[in-house]
Design a protein around this motif. Structure first.
Motif, mmCIF file in Angstrom:
data_model
loop_
_atom_site.group_PDB
_atom_site.id
_atom_site.type_symbol
_atom_site.label_atom_id
_atom_site.label_comp_id
_atom_site.label_asym_id
_atom_site.label_seq_id
_atom_site.Cartn_x
_atom_site.Cartn_y
_atom_site.Cartn_z
ATOM 1 N N VAL A 5 36.315 44.872 61.267
ATOM 2 C CA VAL A 5 35.897 43.420 60.540
ATOM 3 C C VAL A 5 36.109 43.792 59.047
ATOM 4 O O VAL A 5 35.335 44.656 58.629
ATOM 5 C CB VAL A 5 34.409 43.160 60.918
ATOM 6 N N GLU A 6 36.798 42.606 58.579
ATOM 7 C CA GLU A 6 37.091 42.992 57.151
ATOM 8 C C GLU A 6 35.843 41.779 56.367
ATOM 9 O O GLU A 6 35.410 41.077 56.968
ATOM 10 C CB GLU A 6 38.384 42.349 56.689
ATOM 11 N N SER A 7 36.068 42.334 55.141
ATOM 12 C CA SER A 7 35.156 41.222 54.292
ATOM 13 C C SER A 7 35.510 41.528 52.946
ATOM 14 O O SER A 7 36.236 42.342 52.674
ATOM 15 C CB SER A 7 33.650 41.686 54.449
ATOM 16 N N GLY A 8 35.205 40.619 51.800
ATOM 17 C CA GLY A 8 35.540 40.786 50.639
ATOM 18 C C GLY A 8 36.741 39.963 50.095
ATOM 19 O O GLY A 8 36.932 40.022 48.679
ATOM 20 N N GLY A 9 37.351 38.996 50.991
ATOM 21 C CA GLY A 9 38.332 38.157 50.421
ATOM 22 C C GLY A 9 37.882 37.111 49.693
ATOM 23 O O GLY A 9 36.537 37.011 49.637
ATOM 24 N N GLY A 10 38.708 36.130 49.070
ATOM 25 C CA GLY A 10 38.259 34.980 48.355
ATOM 26 C C GLY A 10 39.385 34.719 47.536
ATOM 27 O O GLY A 10 40.528 35.038 47.513
ATOM 28 N N LEU A 11 38.890 33.619 46.384
ATOM 29 C CA LEU A 11 39.631 33.253 45.345
ATOM 30 C C LEU A 11 39.340 34.033 44.406
ATOM 31 O O LEU A 11 38.153 34.141 43.532
ATOM 32 C CB LEU A 11 39.167 31.544 45.284
ATOM 33 N N VAL A 12 40.384 34.393 43.519
ATOM 34 C CA VAL A 12 40.296 34.984 42.211
ATOM 35 C C VAL A 12 41.496 34.558 41.188
ATOM 36 O O VAL A 12 42.621 34.199 41.650
ATOM 37 C CB VAL A 12 40.161 36.573 42.061
ATOM 38 N N GLN A 13 41.057 34.444 40.111
ATOM 39 C CA GLN A 13 42.121 34.260 38.950
ATOM 40 C C GLN A 13 43.162 35.364 38.764
ATOM 41 O O GLN A 13 42.709 36.439 39.055
ATOM 42 C CB GLN A 13 41.548 33.641 37.714
ATOM 43 N N ALA A 14 44.241 34.973 38.399
ATOM 44 C CA ALA A 14 45.301 35.976 38.277
ATOM 45 C C ALA A 14 44.809 37.160 37.101
ATOM 46 O O ALA A 14 43.995 36.373 36.304
ATOM 47 C CB ALA A 14 46.708 35.468 37.535
ATOM 48 N N GLY A 15 45.017 38.401 37.248
ATOM 49 C CA GLY A 15 44.419 39.206 36.419
ATOM 50 C C GLY A 15 43.184 39.809 36.911
ATOM 51 O O GLY A 15 42.604 40.984 36.265
ATOM 52 N N GLY A 16 42.569 39.150 37.737
ATOM 53 C CA GLY A 16 41.157 39.599 38.247
ATOM 54 C C GLY A 16 41.343 40.874 39.619
ATOM 55 O O GLY A 16 42.429 41.336 39.624
ATOM 56 N N SER A 17 40.069 41.003 39.838
ATOM 57 C CA SER A 17 39.938 42.146 40.761
ATOM 58 C C SER A 17 39.008 41.710 42.075
ATOM 59 O O SER A 17 38.320 40.797 41.980
ATOM 60 C CB SER A 17 39.319 43.433 40.313
ATOM 61 N N LEU A 18 39.391 42.260 43.136
ATOM 62 C CA LEU A 18 38.637 42.014 44.468
ATOM 63 C C LEU A 18 38.573 43.371 45.189
ATOM 64 O O LEU A 18 39.566 44.318 44.895
ATOM 65 C CB LEU A 18 39.400 41.108 45.268
#
Length: 115
Positions: A5-18
């Motif tokens: 089970v994955e988690s932690g995805g989402g929308l981020v701006q270029a240059g950001g981190s996830l």
């Protein structure tokens, strides 16, 4: 059987981190390798990074230096730290494991990087 089970995805701006996380459950004893694949829209699924039970990591060239895979065997978790994200990193990211000659997949988590 191994469930992922994955988690932690989402929308981020270029240059950001996830940071993506994957929790393994079920018949997890002696899982050989775990890792992350990705599939961009209209593209084939491809390996991002994998790590053995002993901690040896392997990366696809496209993500070396920006992404880091790690694994916590005690918690049955694998992580993908993604830094300096680019719009071309946008994809569904799948957790993967390999045990006794069988591959297992999570359901995927969407990562979208806006420019």
């Amino acid at each position: 059987q191994v469930q992922l089970v994955e988690s932690g995805g989402g929308l981020v701006q270029a240059g950001g981190s996830l940071r993506l996380s994957c929790a393994a459950s079920g018949s997890i004893f002696s899982i050989d390798a775990m890792g992350w694949y990705r599939q961009a829209l209209g593209k084939q699924r491809e390996l991002v990074a994998a790590i053995t039970s002993g901690g040896s990591a392997n990366y696809a060239d496209s993500w070396k230096g920006r992404f880091t895979i790690s694994r916590d065997n005690a918690k049955n978790m694998v992580y993908l730290q993604m830094n300096s994200l680019k719009p071309e990193d946008t994809a569904v990211y799948y957790c993967w494991s390999y045990r006794d000659y069988v591959q297992y997949w999570g359901q995927g988590t969407q990562v979208t990087v806006s420019s």
